[in-house]
Design a protein around this motif. Structure first.
Motif, short mmCIF file in Angstrom:
data_model
loop_
_atom_site.label_atom_id
_atom_site.label_comp_id
_atom_site.label_asym_id
_atom_site.label_seq_id
_atom_site.Cartn_x
_atom_site.Cartn_y
_atom_site.Cartn_z
N TRP A 180 0.80 -1.22 0.00
CA TRP A 180 0.00 0.00 0.00
C TRP A 180 0.83 1.27 0.00
O TRP A 180 0.28 2.36 -0.09
N ALA A 181 2.13 1.20 0.14
CA ALA A 181 2.91 2.43 0.16
C ALA A 181 2.82 3.12 -1.18
O ALA A 181 2.90 2.48 -2.22
N GLY A 182 2.66 4.44 -1.18
CA GLY A 182 2.66 5.17 -2.44
C GLY A 182 1.52 6.13 -2.59
O GLY A 182 1.36 7.04 -1.79
N SER A 183 0.68 5.90 -3.60
CA SER A 183 -0.22 6.94 -4.06
C SER A 183 -1.63 6.81 -3.54
O SER A 183 -2.55 7.35 -4.14
N THR A 184 -1.85 6.09 -2.45
CA THR A 184 -3.21 5.98 -1.96
C THR A 184 -3.19 5.81 -0.44
O THR A 184 -2.13 5.65 0.16
N ASN A 185 -4.37 5.85 0.15
CA ASN A 185 -4.52 5.62 1.58
C ASN A 185 -5.32 4.33 1.77
O ASN A 185 -6.54 4.33 1.58
N PRO A 186 -4.69 3.24 2.13
CA PRO A 186 -5.40 1.97 2.24
C PRO A 186 -6.28 1.89 3.47
O PRO A 186 -7.06 0.96 3.61
N PHE A 187 -6.14 2.86 4.39
CA PHE A 187 -6.88 2.81 5.64
C PHE A 187 -8.01 3.85 5.68
O PHE A 187 -8.46 4.23 6.76
N ALA A 188 -8.46 4.27 4.50
CA ALA A 188 -9.58 5.21 4.41
C ALA A 188 -10.88 4.42 4.22
O ALA A 188 -11.57 4.56 3.22
N ALA A 189 -11.17 3.57 5.20
CA ALA A 189 -12.32 2.68 5.06
C ALA A 189 -13.58 3.21 5.74
O ALA A 189 -14.69 2.92 5.31
N MET A 190 -13.41 3.98 6.80
CA MET A 190 -14.55 4.47 7.58
C MET A 190 -14.62 5.99 7.53
O MET A 190 -13.71 6.66 8.02
N PRO A 191 -15.65 6.56 6.90
CA PRO A 191 -16.78 5.91 6.22
C PRO A 191 -16.44 5.52 4.79
O PRO A 191 -15.43 5.97 4.25
N SER A 192 -17.30 4.71 4.19
CA SER A 192 -17.12 4.33 2.79
C SER A 192 -17.66 5.44 1.90
O SER A 192 -18.87 5.67 1.83
N LEU A 193 -16.75 6.12 1.19
CA LEU A 193 -17.21 7.15 0.27
C LEU A 193 -17.81 6.56 -0.99
O LEU A 193 -18.57 7.23 -1.70
N HIS A 194 -17.47 5.31 -1.30
CA HIS A 194 -18.15 4.66 -2.43
C HIS A 194 -19.66 4.62 -2.18
O HIS A 194 -20.46 4.99 -3.04
N VAL A 195 -20.03 4.17 -1.00
CA VAL A 195 -21.46 4.13 -0.65
C VAL A 195 -21.99 5.54 -0.45
O VAL A 195 -23.10 5.88 -0.88
N GLY A 196 -21.19 6.40 0.19
CA GLY A 196 -21.62 7.78 0.40
C GLY A 196 -21.91 8.50 -0.90
O GLY A 196 -22.94 9.18 -1.03
N TRP A 197 -21.04 8.35 -1.88
CA TRP A 197 -21.28 9.01 -3.17
C TRP A 197 -22.50 8.43 -3.88
O TRP A 197 -23.24 9.16 -4.55
N ALA A 198 -22.70 7.13 -3.75
CA ALA A 198 -23.87 6.51 -4.39
C ALA A 198 -25.17 7.05 -3.79
O ALA A 198 -26.12 7.39 -4.52
N VAL A 199 -25.20 7.15 -2.46
CA VAL A 199 -26.39 7.72 -1.80
C VAL A 199 -26.55 9.18 -2.17
O VAL A 199 -27.67 9.65 -2.46
#
Length: 278
Positions: A180-199
Motif C-alpha cells: 500500500w505504500a505510495g499513491s493511496t490511503n489503504p486505511f480510508a475505510a470508515m466511512p465508505s465514500l463509495h457508498v456515500g457518493w452513491a447515496v
C-alpha cells in the motif's frame, strides 16, 4: 453606423457572449475538480499506521458482532459461488463511483442550478468530513486484516484480467494490492465514500426523476454499491452504513443552508426597498 456594419459586428458580439457563457458554465466544474484533486492529495497524506488501522478494524468488527451485523464473510463466500456477480461488483466498485458524481453534477447544473448548489456543497462537506474521519480513525479494510475477519481481494483474484477494461480497472484498484505504500490511503475505510457518493447521487437526482424505472435505478444503485464494497473486501458493513448516513446528513444540511441563504437574500432585498410615507 450602417446596416452592413451592424451585421458584421453582431456575430462577433454573439461569439463573445457564447464564450463568456461557456466560461461561466465551466468555472464551477473546474473548481470542483481542483477541490477533488486537493482531497485526493490530503487523503494520501493522512494515512495512519497499520497497527492502529487493524486495531480500529477490530473495534468495528466488535461493534458489528454486538449489533448482529458481522456478516461480511457470509456475503462474500456466497458471492464467490457466482463469478458473474463478483465481476459485476468489481466493476461497480472500481468504475461507477468515478462516473456518477460528474454526471450528476452536470445534469443538475443544466437542469436545476439551485439543486446543483445544494449537491455541490453537500459533496464538498462530505469529502471534508470523510478526510477528518480518515485522519482521526484510520481503519483497515477486510482484505488487509489478518485472521478470521480477513476477506479475499476479489479485484486481484477474479474476473478482470480478461476484460477489455482490465487496465483501467487495475489502475483504479491500485489500493487493493497489499503493497500500500505510495499513491493511496489503504486505511480510508470508515466511512465508505463509495457508498456515500452513491447515496449522494441518488438523493441529489431524485427530485428530477419522473419515470418509474429511473427511480428504481436510483434506489438500486446505493444498495448495489453497498453489496460491492463488501463482496470485494474493501469495506466493513458499518463503513458503508456510515457513508450512507453521512451523505444524507450533508445533503440535508446543504439544503437547509440554501434555504437560509435565500431567505437572508430576500430579507436584504426587502430592506433596501424605500418605505412609503403615510
Amino acid at each position: 453606423m450602417t446596416t452592413a456594419t451592424l451585421s458584421s459586428t453582431r456575430p462577433v458580439a454573439e461569439h463573445r457572449g457564447s464564450a463568456a457563457r461557456a466560461r461561466s458554465a465551466l468555472q464551477p466544474l473546474v473548481v470542483l475538480l481542483w477541490c477533488y484533486a486537493l482531497y485526493d492529495i490530503l487523503r494520501t497524506s493522512v494515512t495512519g499506521s497499520l497497527a492502529t488501522a487493524v486495531t480500529n478494524a477490530g473495534r468495528i468488527t466488535s461493534l458489528e458482532h454486538a449489533l448482529g451485523l458481522d456478516i461480511e464473510g457470509t456475503i462474500q463466500r456466497a458471492a464467490l459461488h457466482v463469478p458473474w456477480l463478483v465481476d459485476a461488483c468489481n466493476y461497480c466498485y472500481s468504475l461507477t463511483h468515478l462516473l456518477a458524481p460528474p454526471i450528476v453534477l452536470v445534469v443538475l447544473y443544466v437542469k436545476a442550478p439551485a439543486r446543483f448548489r445544494v449537491a455541490r456543497n453537500a459533496l464538498l462537506a462530505l469529502l471534508a468530513l470523510a478526510l477528518l474521519c480518515f485522519w482521526l480513525f484510520p481503519v483497515a479494510p477486510p482484505r488487509l486484516v489478518p485472521g478470521p475477519s480477513h476477506l479475499a481481494d476479489t479485484s486481484q483474484s477474479l474476473g478482470l484480467d480478461h476484460t477489455p477494461l482490465a487496465g483501467l480497472v487495475a489502475a483504479k484498484n491500485e489500493s487493493a494490492t497489499p503493497t500500500w505504500a505510495g499513491s493511496t490511503n489503504p486505511f480510508a475505510a470508515m466511512p465508505s465514500l463509495h457508498v456515500g457518493w452513491a447515496v449522494w447521487a441518488s438523493l441529489a437526482l431524485w427530485p428530477l426523476l419522473r419515470r418509474r424505472w429511473m427511480r428504481l435505478v436510483a434506489l438500486i444503485y446505493p444498495a448495489a454499491m453497498l453489496l460491492s464494497v463488501v463482496v470485494t473486501g474493501n469495506h466493513w458493513l458499518l463503513d458503508g452504513l456510515a457513508g450512507a448516513v453521512l451523505a444524507a446528513v450533508t445533503l440535508a444540511a446543504a439544503a437547509a443552508w440554501e434555504r437560509h441563504r435565500r431567505v437572508a437574500s430576500r430579507d436584504r432585498w426587502l430592506a433596501r426597498l424605500p418605505v412609503a410615507s403615510v
